[in-house]
Design an enzyme around this catalytic site. Structure first.
Site, short mmCIF file in Angstrom:
data_model
loop_
_atom_site.label_atom_id
_atom_site.label_comp_id
_atom_site.label_asym_id
_atom_site.label_seq_id
_atom_site.Cartn_x
_atom_site.Cartn_y
_atom_site.Cartn_z
NE ARG A 111 -18.28 2.19 25.37
CZ ARG A 111 -17.54 1.82 26.27
NH1 ARG A 111 -16.31 1.94 26.41
NH2 ARG A 111 -18.20 1.03 27.06
CG HIS A 138 -22.05 1.20 30.83
ND1 HIS A 138 -22.24 0.41 29.67
CD2 HIS A 138 -20.76 0.93 31.08
CE1 HIS A 138 -20.95 -0.27 29.40
NE2 HIS A 138 -20.12 0.02 30.06
CD GLN A 141 -19.89 -2.87 33.62
OE1 GLN A 141 -19.44 -2.82 32.69
NE2 GLN A 141 -19.82 -3.89 34.38
CG ASP A 233 -17.56 3.67 36.86
OD1 ASP A 233 -16.29 3.31 36.45
OD2 ASP A 233 -18.01 4.43 36.21
CB CYS A 273 -18.10 -1.05 35.34
SG CYS A 273 -17.32 0.55 35.34
NE ARG A 301 -20.36 -5.28 29.63
CZ ARG A 301 -19.85 -4.04 29.28
NH1 ARG A 301 -18.74 -3.34 29.83
NH2 ARG A 301 -19.97 -3.63 28.20
N1 CP Z 1 -16.91 -1.49 31.76
C1 CP Z 1 -16.71 -0.92 30.21
O1 CP Z 1 -17.59 -0.91 29.65
O2 CP Z 1 -15.33 -1.09 30.00
P1 CP Z 1 -14.84 -0.79 28.61
O3 CP Z 1 -14.97 0.96 28.60
O4 CP Z 1 -13.33 -1.15 28.69
O5 CP Z 1 -15.60 -1.32 27.35
N1 NVA Z 2 -17.98 5.97 33.76
C1 NVA Z 2 -17.13 5.51 33.11
C2 NVA Z 2 -17.42 3.98 32.60
C3 NVA Z 2 -16.43 3.34 31.92
C4 NVA Z 2 -16.81 2.07 31.39
C5 NVA Z 2 -17.05 6.25 31.85
O1 NVA Z 2 -18.17 6.65 31.34
O2 NVA Z 2 -15.79 6.65 31.26
#
Ligand code: CP
Ligand code: NVA
Length: 314
Positions: A111, A138, A141, A233, A273, A301
């Protein structure tokens, strides 16, 4: 024990667009099977002794826990690696990190902020690299989202999916995934918040081939009308905290509430998400209401990523 196809072993999953429809469908099918096995309490240790390294430059609840639990259920183990605790945080190159980690691990989930960093890691690592979210995309997701829509609606092709709000990383992967499966995707965003233009072009190309559509509009009600699934989101993604106040103002009309949901199909599902901000992009009553598929989506997930790991890790 379930047999999984072998032809995706060694593949990276850095963006949804580099996997074709057949490959993505394989992930969804294996995910359904693994979910069933899990629910029946049947062991499915497809990756005994394998280790997944999980590099995080940003916080996470779902991604971290679902990957760590997922690899354990497959008979392997997960190793949480906070980016700032690695030498990566002190200037060791992504290339050297990828080369060295490939000597210890069987796959890396990362990440990160920059999509380019994930691509660079994938280029230099000899093991599969999985994108667990970047500022751009993502894809994990989107796998869970597609799995959930198919599970709830019985199909993907031809269904109308409305995304409301910020055309961010989640929107980009969802749009590309929807296009790959011939869905009728529409994103409603304020001007300036549209999804990445190159991703829109690529998604439209895929949609044409698959008999789907990709529409961009600015009117949230137009998008929600007759939708089979309504998705949103957060308005402020990780790393954008300084802009939060402006974003709350710009995006205020794009909230999913019970009034807006009435425009969608009677049996439409609601997706998010997570994490959610009640009263911003979604209201609490909708999030916990009868049309919410959000909690199954979060659970999926786990199953989708187990499928991805079982298919790609050698
Ligand atoms: N939706 C998602 O990726 O959640 P987290 O940021 O908690 O991993
Ligand atoms: N768009 C959000 C998604 C979190 C899972 C972010 O990037 O923070």
């Amino acid at each position: 024990m379930i047999e999984v196809p072998q032809h995706l072993k060694g593949r990276d999953f850095t963006r949804l667009g580099s996997w074709n429809t057949e490959e993505l469908k394989t992930v969804l099918d294996v995910a359904d099977s693994l979910k069933e096995l899990q629910q029946q309490g049947e062991p499915h240790e497809l990756l005994p002794g394998r280790t997944l390294g999980m590099i995080f430059q940003k916080p996470s609840t779902r991604t971290r826990v679902s990957f760590e639990v997922g690899i354990a259920q497959l008979g392997g183990r997960g190793l949480y690696l906070a980016a700032n605790d690695l030498q990566l945080g002190r200037g060791e190159t992504i290339r050297d990190t990828g080369v060295v980690l490939s000597r210890y691990l069987d796959a890396i989930m990362i990440r990160a902020f920059a999509q380019d960093d994930v691509e660079e890691l994938a280029e230099h690592a000899d093991i599969p690299v999985i994108n667990g979210l970047t500022d751009y995309a993502h894809p994990c997701q989107a796998l869970a989202d597609l799995m959930t829509i198919r599970e709830k609606l019985g199909r993907l092709s031809g269904t109308r999916l409305a995304y409301l709000g910020d055309g961010n990383n989640v929107c980009v992967s969802l749009m590309v995934g929807a296009a790959r499966f011939g869905m009728r995707f529409v994103a409603a965003t304020p001007p300036g918040y549209e999804p990445d233009a190159n991703a829109v072009t690529a998604a439209r190309r895929a949609a044409v081939q698959m008999g789907g559509t990709v529409e961009l509009v600015s009117d949230p009600q137009e998008a929600a009308r007759d939708a089979d699934a309504v998705y949103t989101d957060v308005w402020t993604s990780m790393g954008q905290e300084d802009e939060a106040e402006k974003r709350r103002g710009d995006l205020a009309a794009y909230r999913i509430d019970s009034e807006l949901l009435k425009l969608a199909a009677d049996d439409a599902i609601v997706l998010h998400c997570l994490p959610a901000h009640y009263g911003e992009e979604i209201t609490e009553d909708v999030l916990y209401g009868p049309q919410s598929a959000v909690w199954d989506e979060a659970e999926n997930r786990l199953h989708a990523q187990k499928a991805l790991m079982a298919l790609t890790i050698a």
